[in-house]
Design an enzyme around this catalytic site. Structure first.
Site, PDB file in Angstrom:
ATOM      1  N   ASP A 149       0.839  -1.201   0.000  1.00 21.46           N
ATOM      2  CA  ASP A 149       0.000   0.000   0.000  1.00 21.46           C
ATOM      3  C   ASP A 149       0.869   1.244   0.000  1.00 21.46           C
ATOM      4  OD1 ASP A 149      -2.018  -1.929   2.059  1.00 21.46           O
ATOM      5  OD2 ASP A 149      -2.732  -1.012   0.198  1.00 21.46           O
ATOM      6  N   ASP A 156     -10.026  -5.976  -0.955  1.00 24.48           N
ATOM      7  CA  ASP A 156      -9.008  -5.360  -0.113  1.00 24.48           C
ATOM      8  C   ASP A 156      -9.658  -4.631   1.060  1.00 24.48           C
ATOM      9  OD1 ASP A 156      -6.383  -2.845  -0.740  1.00 24.48           O
ATOM     10  OD2 ASP A 156      -6.840  -4.140   0.972  1.00 24.48           O
TER      11      ASP A 156
HETATM   12  C1  DX5 Z   1      -6.157  -0.010   3.387  1.00 29.17           C
HETATM   13  C2  DX5 Z   1      -5.273  -0.921   2.556  1.00 29.17           C
HETATM   14  C3  DX5 Z   1      -5.444  -2.377   2.897  1.00 29.17           C
HETATM   15  C4  DX5 Z   1      -5.141  -2.709   4.349  1.00 29.17           C
HETATM   16  C5  DX5 Z   1      -5.803  -4.015   4.672  1.00 29.17           C
HETATM   17  O1  DX5 Z   1      -6.237   1.245   2.744  1.00 29.17           O
HETATM   18  O2  DX5 Z   1      -5.544  -0.777   1.185  1.00 29.17           O
HETATM   19  O3  DX5 Z   1      -4.613  -3.146   2.045  1.00 29.17           O
HETATM   20  O4  DX5 Z   1      -3.786  -2.833   4.556  1.00 29.17           O
HETATM   21  O5  DX5 Z   1      -5.706  -4.176   6.048  1.00 29.17           O
HETATM   22  P1  DX5 Z   1      -6.863  -4.968   6.830  1.00 29.17           P
HETATM   23  O6  DX5 Z   1      -6.845  -6.366   6.274  1.00 29.17           O
HETATM   24  O7  DX5 Z   1      -6.442  -4.889   8.259  1.00 29.17           O
HETATM   25  O8  DX5 Z   1      -8.140  -4.270   6.532  1.00 29.17           O
HETATM   26 ZN    ZN Z   2      -4.508  -2.056  -0.206  1.00 28.97          ZN
END
Ligand code: DX5
Ligand code: ZN
Length: 221
Positions: free
Chosen positions: A35, A176
């Site tokens: 990310d 995601d």
């Molecule tokens: C949030 C990111 C995600 C995040 C997912 O903006 O795009 O990829 O890291 O984390 P979890 O699985 O904890 O929601």
């Molecule tokens: Zn992400």
């Protein structure tokens, strides 16, 4: 085709990233979800472009799955060394001309992917379905790990799957955000192909990474 796992590296042990990535690579994980946040499109910053570039080095099998939460992301592609094998997701909401950004990604030999946030109608992606490898459906509001699932995410996933079935069956769906142990099977049933696994699953409490990866694959095979 079995479900594809893309663990979210921002949820990993940030002080031991090299060994974390090697463990995933040894376990045969296909992608590493990276990310990138610019503190404008989303109110947060994660890795800089140099760090994103460095994720290319230590991996034999695992490929980069780069999720760019930044305005005009094409300005970052050189610095991130975008190339063969990368999935690159750019936000519809962050590009003046998404078509040219997606073409730029493809021109570099990478796999273009259009991302939409929870408040963006699913139908928005229709004009891009002949230009993308996948659609990234955000099931949380972008910017932070550890959030609850955004409302109507499962319904939106089914809506996206039927839109793709009508227009271009080859396009994959990446989910995601709060892709939890409880949610991932239903997401698979509703059409998800690539699973960004973060704090609510493989990087959650209670499992060593090898057990967590195996459990995830068993759930989404
Ligand atoms: C949030 C990111 C995600 C995040 C997912 O903006 O795009 O990829 O890291 O984390 P979890 O699985 O904890 O929601
Ligand atoms: Zn992400």
């Amino acid at each position: 085709m079995s479900g594809i796992l893309s663990p979210s590296v921002m949820c990993a042990d940030l002080l031991n990233l090299s060994s974390e990535i090697e463990k995933l690579d040894k376990l045969g994980v296909e992608y590493l979800h990276i990310d990138f946040m610019d503190n404008k499109f989303v109110p947060n910053i994660t890795f800089d472009t140099n760090m994103v570039k460095s994720f290319k080095k230590p991996m034999k099998n695992i490929r980069r799955d780069i999720h760019i939460m930044a305005f005009e992301p094409q300005n970052l592609f050189d610095a991130m060394d975008i190339g063969e094998g990368d999935i690159v997701s750019v936000h519809y909401e962050a590009c003046k001309d998404p078509h040219s950004v997606l073409a730029d990604i493809k021109g570099r030999g990478a796999k273009p992917c259009i991302a939409i946030s929870p408040d963006t109608p699913v139908k928005t992606v229709e004009p891009f379905l002949n230009e993308v490898y996948a659609v990234l459906l955000m099931t949380v509001y972008p910017g932070f790990a550890g959030q609850p699932m955004a409302p109507k995410s499962m319904e939106r996933l089914s809506e996206l799957k039927s839109l793709i079935s009508d227009f271009n069956k080859d396009v994959l769906i990446e989910v995601d955000g709060h892709v939890s142990w409880d949610h991932c099977q239903e997401m698979r049933k509703r059409g998800a192909d690539i699973f960004v696994a973060g704090s609510s699953s493989v990087y959650g409490k209670g499992y060593e990474i090898d057990e967590a990866v195996k459990k995830f694959y068993d759930l989404v095979r």
